[in-house]
Scaffold this motif. Structure first.
Motif, mmCIF file in Angstrom:
data_model
loop_
_atom_site.group_PDB
_atom_site.id
_atom_site.type_symbol
_atom_site.label_atom_id
_atom_site.label_comp_id
_atom_site.label_asym_id
_atom_site.label_seq_id
_atom_site.Cartn_x
_atom_site.Cartn_y
_atom_site.Cartn_z
ATOM 1 N N THR A 219 0.841 -1.208 0.000
ATOM 2 C CA THR A 219 0.000 0.000 0.000
ATOM 3 C C THR A 219 0.868 1.248 0.000
ATOM 4 O O THR A 219 0.637 2.187 -0.768
ATOM 5 C CB THR A 219 -0.916 -0.004 1.242
ATOM 6 O OG1 THR A 219 -1.707 -1.187 1.236
ATOM 7 C CG2 THR A 219 -1.806 1.220 1.270
ATOM 8 N N LEU A 220 1.881 1.260 0.882
ATOM 9 C CA LEU A 220 2.752 2.432 0.959
ATOM 10 C C LEU A 220 3.557 2.624 -0.320
ATOM 11 O O LEU A 220 3.836 3.758 -0.723
ATOM 12 C CB LEU A 220 3.704 2.302 2.154
ATOM 13 C CG LEU A 220 3.112 2.605 3.533
ATOM 14 C CD1 LEU A 220 4.119 2.289 4.630
ATOM 15 C CD2 LEU A 220 2.680 4.077 3.627
ATOM 16 N N ALA A 221 3.946 1.534 -0.963
ATOM 17 C CA ALA A 221 4.779 1.624 -2.170
ATOM 18 C C ALA A 221 4.102 2.451 -3.262
ATOM 19 O O ALA A 221 4.782 3.099 -4.071
ATOM 20 C CB ALA A 221 5.114 0.229 -2.679
ATOM 21 N N ALA A 229 6.870 12.620 -1.465
ATOM 22 C CA ALA A 229 8.148 12.801 -0.755
ATOM 23 C C ALA A 229 9.315 12.449 -1.657
ATOM 24 O O ALA A 229 10.318 13.179 -1.710
ATOM 25 C CB ALA A 229 8.163 11.933 0.501
ATOM 26 N N LEU A 230 9.221 11.348 -2.395
ATOM 27 C CA LEU A 230 10.313 10.928 -3.263
ATOM 28 C C LEU A 230 10.554 11.932 -4.389
ATOM 29 O O LEU A 230 11.707 12.187 -4.768
ATOM 30 C CB LEU A 230 10.013 9.545 -3.844
ATOM 31 C CG LEU A 230 10.048 8.386 -2.831
ATOM 32 C CD1 LEU A 230 9.537 7.101 -3.478
ATOM 33 C CD2 LEU A 230 11.456 8.179 -2.294
ATOM 34 N N SER A 231 9.479 12.500 -4.893
ATOM 35 C CA SER A 231 9.649 13.474 -5.986
ATOM 36 C C SER A 231 10.334 14.742 -5.486
ATOM 37 O O SER A 231 11.066 15.401 -6.231
ATOM 38 C CB SER A 231 8.294 13.819 -6.604
ATOM 39 O OG SER A 231 7.467 14.467 -5.656
ATOM 40 N N GLN A 269 11.947 -1.765 -2.661
ATOM 41 C CA GLN A 269 12.284 -1.686 -4.097
ATOM 42 C C GLN A 269 11.905 -0.349 -4.709
ATOM 43 O O GLN A 269 12.412 0.026 -5.772
ATOM 44 C CB GLN A 269 11.604 -2.837 -4.838
ATOM 45 C CG GLN A 269 12.244 -4.186 -4.530
ATOM 46 C CD GLN A 269 11.412 -5.369 -5.006
ATOM 47 O OE1 GLN A 269 10.262 -5.203 -5.402
ATOM 48 N NE2 GLN A 269 11.988 -6.558 -4.945
ATOM 49 N N VAL A 270 11.013 0.377 -4.046
ATOM 50 C CA VAL A 270 10.696 1.736 -4.497
ATOM 51 C C VAL A 270 11.695 2.735 -3.906
ATOM 52 O O VAL A 270 12.173 3.640 -4.593
ATOM 53 C CB VAL A 270 9.254 2.115 -4.080
ATOM 54 C CG1 VAL A 270 9.000 3.601 -4.310
ATOM 55 C CG2 VAL A 270 8.240 1.283 -4.842
ATOM 56 N N LEU A 271 12.046 2.551 -2.635
ATOM 57 C CA LEU A 271 12.888 3.523 -1.932
ATOM 58 C C LEU A 271 14.338 3.501 -2.398
ATOM 59 O O LEU A 271 14.936 4.549 -2.677
ATOM 60 C CB LEU A 271 12.837 3.263 -0.419
ATOM 61 C CG LEU A 271 11.501 3.459 0.289
ATOM 62 C CD1 LEU A 271 11.608 3.016 1.746
ATOM 63 C CD2 LEU A 271 11.067 4.914 0.212
#
Length: 962
Positions: A219-221, A229-231, A269-271
């Motif tokens: 869900t968080l991914a 936040a990542l952008s 794998q996203v972070l």
């Protein structure tokens, strides 16, 4: 005072506090305002002034802090019907301050959060505060700033001990928030369209991530907040809030209750790829240092959190390792040091014997462990090279402030630990080779001229010193070359200082090396003692290490060493050795003398004592008047040297003879300086070491010594006399021939002490006497219970201990509690039979009061940091006397009003005592005991009520703030 009048007084006091030119007026205003904050009127006055549009910023800040503090600590003062008006008033303030002063708005948000902790979810409507907040955000988007800040502080306050609630309610509130986490994230997601508030939105998201770990990784991914936040990481100026979010997400995936790393792989794998994409920015010179620090923090967080995965040595994990090496190479220590914990954790993972791999995996085989070590060796070799430059002395070192020098020392210690981690992976000899090559290169470019660039050579030597414990004592290739370099080094103070410390660090290696090395080493150390005070201090410390580890080899060089010693101690040489540092040299020579035969040792001991005794004897020969005028320090340094000699020359007969010869001089100092605490402490320490070394061989001297201190104690009340007596009890307590004399000593010392310590105020005034008295009492229980327990002084000492339990001085309090534990342990032991009946009769008649005092100590009479020690005594008491203690405890608990402690909380505590009586593990019963302690300390009012109810009429003690 009427409310409007009181409001004006508050304004006037604040004006005086911030603007009056007279310090005494400002202090008086400050005291008045602090007292006001504790009153019931503070609620209404603060609320009125916050709603008053004429209040200035100083008034708003003070009143918002007061109201926040009242809600946090004193909510129980209000009647139950006050909740709704208070909530509505705080809500009105949230609206009013949405675009007002940020400091004031934060205090009101904290007050609302504290209110939410105090009351149940139903009081906010069906869904609790989150549902209420959601409705308000939908209805009033114009007040979004206040709502966002409230969303941020709510999870932060979930487990705050600043809020005076019962532990059970605190846990319940945390569960309520965790169960509402999806609602909170939905509210924040809706706000993402407000681009100008993205920083606040992400801070609130980070705050919720710290609270709970219940949302699935999948869900968080794909969650919009995560991608927001990542952008932000790719912005020209990296958002601090975005970094906080990503950091919390990394920790979230690694938290034990989040299902393990395998369950978190969709989010990992996203972070990881997004953080890895920032690697090139670490060396981008155009990047702001704060941005570089933020990026370094994310890499360090990844390393710390995923060390188990990284240790497997996959290609992907090595990319993280290489990025962390980039961080470690940064010239700013604050940035480079972010990686140090990772290198330590990885080293532990690679080198430990037992498996702490992923829970679901099998322990790695020996072959797998070797494969991993092989993979990571190049990284650790590079790490050694990268961090060495950080320990180089800066060119302007002498101009640095004391604070900056302390920071530099801490940097060197931290680098030393990193080098130790590297040596654990690479092996000490391999790490030594890397550092040795740097040393050779540095020395080669450094002439003997003192103006040369000595810093690189010193840094390499520092590294070699740091890994000393990892280098084999049989290393025969490089260490001889290192030692051979020392005579050739420039006589630069810091360089010589590190050279001397390196010699000391390799003292065990020197003992295994060729004996001829020692002469050149001693020469280097004597040069070190001649250059500067710092290098002299290091040289004397190195002498101590070398003499301890090479004493057998140095016996043949004793004459030369004694010459150095005499020059250093008398000050006749050119050595720059401080008096305190000379004690290392005294100890060094003493351990060499200890290796001699008895006849040789006796002669050497006389030579060793001579330069120390002569100045003392000169002072004594001056007579009583002049001797009393001599500064304590001038006596103490010589007496401390004798203490070192007596403590390390392990030849009992020789030391006994020396003390017998010196006793007239010691007695003169006792007689004429008995009032001087510092001199008496030194002299008692010297006598203690003499007793410890020589024991029965001291003959009549020990009797004279004890007679002396017994008389002096009654005159001057110096605690060191108790301290010396404690060593005598340890040495002679079990000797039947000494029973009569020791019995008289114990009676005299303890009888006088119990007359000194009659009230808690006496304990507070003389905690040093209390500390040494009960340390001595514990020694008596261990070494001569047959003398101590039947004595007439034993019951009086128990009474004295009960009076002093609540003394605030930590060491005195711990000594009293340890004494009581020792008494109860003896009563409960199989060997306590002969004394059990005496102890029982003493404790039984005092059991109710003792239990009451212990419970009072648990609930606020002592700081919370002492709960464990008090609990130990209470458990020992319970195990000794079982249900009788439960009866005493019930009596104490029954005194507490239900507003302070509920029946359920009291029952849990009593049930814990029942389990203790049945032999349950103390660890398992700590929770209800600690909970009672927390409940009774939740605010000042409750604490005072509890202590007032428990205070025995015949004892008195103060309530403390924990």
């Amino acid at each position: 005072m009427a409310c409007p009048e009181l409001q004006n007084t508050v304004k006037a006091a604040l004006n005086a506090l911030y603007h009056h030119p007279d310090d005494s007026v400002r202090m008086q205003a400050d005291r008045w305002l602090q007292d006001f904050q504790r009153t019931l009127d503070a609620w209404q006055v603060s609320d009125n002034l916050l709603h008053d549009s004429s209040s200035n910023l100083e008034t708003l800040i003070f009143c918002s802090q007061t109201l926040r503090s009242k809600v946090q600590r004193d909510f129980e003062e209000l009647p139950s019907e006050a909740f709704c008006p208070l909530r509505d008033s705080l809500y009105a303030l949230l609206k009013k301050l949405a675009n007002g002063p940020a400091k004031v708005r934060t205090q009101i948000c904290l007050a609302v959060a504290a209110l939410a902790v105090h009351v149940s979810a139903e009081d906010w409507g069906g869904g609790g505060i989150l549902s209420w907040l959601g409705e308000e955000m939908n209805s009033h988007p114009e007040w979004i700033l206040s709502f966002l800040e409230l969303l941020t502080v709510l999870p932060q306050e979930a487990m705050s001990y600043r809020i005076a609630v019962r532990p059970e309610r605190r846990r319940q509130f945390e569960k309520e928030l965790i169960s509402s986490m999806e609602i909170a994230l939905s509210l924040l997601t809706v706000c993402l369209s407000l681009n100008e508030l993205k920083e606040q939105i992400l801070e609130a998201f980070a705050s919720w991530l710290r609270l709970g770990h219940g949302i699935p990784a999948l869900t968080l991914a794909s969650h919009p907040l995560v991608h927001a936040a990542l952008s932000e990481l790719n912005s020209e100026q990296i958002s601090e809030a975005a970094v906080n979010v990503v950091s919390e997400l990394i920790h979230y995936t690694a938290a034990g209750r989040s299902g393990g790393l395998s369950a978190q792989m969709p989010l990992i794998q996203v972070l990881v790829p997004r953080v890895m994409s920032l690697k090139n920015q670490l060396k981008d010179s155009s990047k702001d240092e704060e941005d570089v620090k933020a990026i370094a923090r994310l890499f360090s967080d990844m390393g710390d959190s995923y060390v188990e995965l990284i240790a497997a040595g996959s290609e992907e994990s090595m990319m993280i390792v290489h990025a962390l090496l980039e961080v470690a190479s940064h010239p700013e220590f604050d940035i480079a040091s972010m990686t140090f914990y990772f290198w330590h954790s990885l080293q532990v993972n690679l080198t430990r014997r037992e498996s702490h791999s992923l829970p679901e995996s099998n322990p790695p085989s020996d072959a797998e462990k070797n494969r991993r070590l092989h993979i990571f060796r190049p990284a650790y070799e590079l790490l050694v090279s990268l961090v060495c430059f950080q320990v180089q002395y800066p060119p302007n070192y002498q101009e640095l402030s004391k604070e900056d020098r302390n920071d530099f020392d801490k940097t060197r210690l931290a680098i030393g630990e990193v080098l130790m981690d590297a040596a654990a992976v690479l092996g000490g000899d391999v790490t030594l080779r890397i550092l040795f090559m740097k040393l050779v290169q540095a020395v080669g470019s450094c002439s003997s001229d003192e103006s040369c660039q000595w810093q690189p050579a010193e840094a390499s030597l520092y590294g070699i010193q740091a890994i000393a414990s990892s280098v084999s004592v049989f290393e025969a290739e490089l260490m001889p070359q290192v030692m051979a370099l020392f005579p050739k080094l420039p006589r630069q103070p810091q360089l010589l200082q590190t050279a001397c410390l390196t010699i000391g660090a390799y003292s065990k290696w020197l003992n295994a090396a060729q004996p001829e090395l020692l002469s050149s080493i001693i020469e280097t150390l004597t040069i070190g003692m001649s250059i500067s005070e710092d290098s002299a201090a290091s040289a004397s410390l190195a002498f101590r290490h070398v003499c301890h580890d090479c004493s057998g080899k140095l016996c043949g060089s004793l004459d030369g060493l004694l010459h150095i010693y005499r020059l250093a101690v008398t000050g006749e040489g050119s050595y720059k050795l401080a008096e305190e540092d000379s004690l290392h040299l005294v100890e060094a020579l003493s351990v060499v003398v200890a290796k001699l035969s008895p006849d040789q040792a006796k002669k050497a001991l006389e030579i060793l004592c001579l330069p120390v005794v002569n100045p003392l004897q000169d002072y004594v020969n001056l007579g009583s008047g002049p001797l009393q005028q001599v500064p304590a320090r001038q006596l103490m340094i010589h007496i401390d040297r004798l203490a070192n000699i007596f403590g390390h020359v392990n030849h009992p007969e020789a030391v006994a003879d020396a003390v017998q010869r010196l006793w007239p001089m010691f007695k003169a100092i006792f007689d004429h300086r008995g009032w001087d605490m510092r001199t008496m402490e030194s002299l008692c320490r010297a006598c203690k070491y003499a007793v410890k070394t020589s024991g029965n061989l001291m003959g009549n001297t020990i009797g004279s010594m004890l007679e002396e201190i017994q008389g002096l104690y009654q005159l001057h009340h110096q605690p060191c006399f108790l301290y010396l007596s404690s060593e005598v009890i340890k040495k002679f307590g079990s000797d039947p021939s000494c029973a009569s004399y020791l019995g008289s000593l114990i009676e005299a010392l303890f009888s006088h002490t119990t007359h000194i310590l009659r009230t808690i105020q006496d304990f507070t005034a003389r905690p040093d006497i209390a500390d040494d008295c009960f340390l001595l009492a514990s020694r008596c229980i261990r070494y001569c219970p047959h003398i101590f327990i039947p004595s007439s002084i034993f019951p009086s000492l128990i009474d004295c201990a009960m009076i002093g339990i609540t003394v605030q001085h930590r060491e005195a309090c711990k000594s009293i509690l340890a004494f009581l534990s020792d008494v109860l342990l003896l009563a409960n032991s199989k060997g306590g039979g002969p004394h059990g009946s005496i102890i029982d009769s003493v404790i039984f008649s005092r059991g109710s009061s003792l239990t009451r005092i212990l419970i009072a100590s648990l609930t606020g009479a002592l700081p919370s940091s002492r709960v464990q020690e008090v609990t130990d005594v209470l458990i020992s008491l319970t195990r000794s006397y079982g249900m009788k203690v439960l009866e005493w405890a019930k009596g104490s608990i029954s005194l507490l009003p239900s507003t302070a402690v509920t029946e359920i909380e009291g029952s849990r505590f009593l049930n814990a005592l029942v389990e203790a009586a049945s032999g349950a593990d103390p660890y398992t019963i700590m929770a209800p005991i600690e909970e009672l302690s927390d409940v009774c300390r939740r605010n000042r009012t409750v604490q005072e009520i509890v202590q007032g109810a428990l205070r025995p009429h015949d004892l008195n003690y103060a309530v403390v703030s924990s």
